[in-house]
Each structure stands twice: as structure tokens, then as C-alpha cells.
Design a protein around this motif. Structure first.
Motif, short mmCIF file in Angstrom:
data_model
loop_
_atom_site.label_atom_id
_atom_site.label_comp_id
_atom_site.label_asym_id
_atom_site.label_seq_id
_atom_site.Cartn_x
_atom_site.Cartn_y
_atom_site.Cartn_z
N ARG A 1 -4.20 -6.35 1.27
CA ARG A 1 -4.60 -5.48 0.05
C ARG A 1 -5.57 -6.28 -0.79
O ARG A 1 -6.81 -5.79 -1.42
CB ARG A 1 -3.40 -4.94 -1.09
N ALA B 1 1.21 -7.51 3.78
CA ALA B 1 0.47 -6.37 3.07
C ALA B 1 -0.31 -6.75 1.81
O ALA B 1 -1.54 -6.49 1.42
CB ALA B 1 1.23 -5.13 2.83
N GLU B 2 0.44 -7.85 0.91
CA GLU B 2 -0.34 -8.02 -0.35
C GLU B 2 -1.67 -8.58 0.05
O GLU B 2 -2.53 -8.65 -0.68
CB GLU B 2 0.57 -8.95 -1.01
N ASN C 1 -5.65 -0.40 11.40
CA ASN C 1 -4.41 -0.21 10.72
C ASN C 1 -3.15 0.22 11.23
O ASN C 1 -3.00 0.71 12.24
CB ASN C 1 -4.63 0.73 9.36
N ASP D 1 -3.66 -2.00 3.97
CA ASP D 1 -2.61 -2.70 4.56
C ASP D 1 -2.99 -3.66 5.44
O ASP D 1 -4.06 -3.75 5.63
CB ASP D 1 -1.67 -1.38 5.05
N VAL D 2 -1.81 -4.24 6.19
CA VAL D 2 -2.10 -5.05 7.15
C VAL D 2 -3.04 -4.44 8.08
O VAL D 2 -2.99 -3.17 8.34
CB VAL D 2 -1.07 -5.87 7.74
N LEU E 1 3.76 -2.08 12.39
CA LEU E 1 3.73 -3.46 12.04
C LEU E 1 4.12 -4.48 13.14
O LEU E 1 3.71 -5.47 13.34
CB LEU E 1 4.24 -3.59 10.62
#
Length: 137
Positions: free
Chosen positions: A47, A43-44, A90, A53-54, A23
Motif C-alpha cells: 500500500r 500488505a502495508e 493482485n 494490496d500485495v 496470498l
């Protein structure tokens, strides 16, 4: 200026492996390039958009591919470079850069080689590319 390196049709380039991507790698690239889309650091949000994930911005691995090609042939010999994105990258992915000389035009001086490029994540191609480079005849 460095002289062009020799290349012949069918020559496979010595590959490069990068990763696993973190990340921090992605966020640092976002800061350098000014791309603060939350898909690349939240990430939120990623998703909610259907990603696990990011994801890395495409220009990150395209830039790494371009840097590798410039390292192999010399940036002063790069005549064109293009990419086509095939899949998202990812956090945690390890990328392998590969290439092959598919054609050499000796009518030019220096000769011009066409190089087919790929960025792979295991068996999956995440980016296709091609470059034209000056090479020694």
C-alpha cells in the motif's frame, strides 16, 4: 518424445483459467523462487508503494503461461518464449490464458508456428507474450 501437434494460422488455443489467486499462492511462489520482496507478502509495504494490496511477482504468471504453452504443444516442441508485463496482478485476481497461432513456416521440418499469447484479468491484459513452437505440417 511426443509428435508435434498440427496447427494452422488462425488457430485459437483452448484457454486456461487460474484463480482467484490467494496470498498463499503468492507466498508459496516467493518461497520456491527466493523472491522475498515485501511487495509480494506485506500488505502495508504494498500500500505504501501505491498498490491496493500485495502483488504477485511477474514471473509467477509468466511461469503459469509458459507451463500452459508447454502443456498445449509439448515442452519438447517449445523453441522460444518471451513475455512483456502490462499490469500488476493482485490477490483475488482470476487469470485467463489465451493464444492464437499467427503464422506457420512450413519451410522447416518440423514446421514452426508463431503463437501470440496473453494473460487477462477480465478485460485487462496483464501480460503479453509470444512463443515459437514446432508443429506438424
Amino acid at each position: 518424445m511426443r509428435p508435434p501437434i498440427p496447427a494452422t494460422t488462425g488457430t485459437a488455443l483452448q484457454g486456461r483459467t487460474v484463480g482467484p489467486l490467494t496470498l498463499t499462492d503468492i507466498v508459496r511462489f516467493a518461497g520456491a523462487g527466493g523472491d522475498f520482496n515485501p511487495l509480494h507478502h506485506d500488505a502495508e509495504t504494498a500500500r505504501a508503494a501505491g498498490f491496493p494490496d500485495v502483488i504477485a511477482m511477474g514471473q509467477m504468471h509468466a511461469g503459469m503461461l509458459g507451463s500452459w504453452v508447454a502443456d498445449v504443444f509439448g515442452v519438447e516442441h517449445l523453441r522460444s518464449f518471451e513475455v512483456r508485463f502490462a499490469a500488476p496482478v493482485n490477490v483475488g485476481d482470476t487469470l485467463t490464458f489465451t493464444g492464437e497461432v499467427t503464422e506457420v513456416d512450413h519451410a522447416m521440418s518440423p514446421a514452426l508456428a508463431q503463437v501470440t499469447l496473453a494473460v487477462n484479468r477480465g478485460d485487462d491484459v496483464v501480460l503479453h507474450g509470444k512463443a515459437t513452437v514446432a508443429v506438424a505440417s
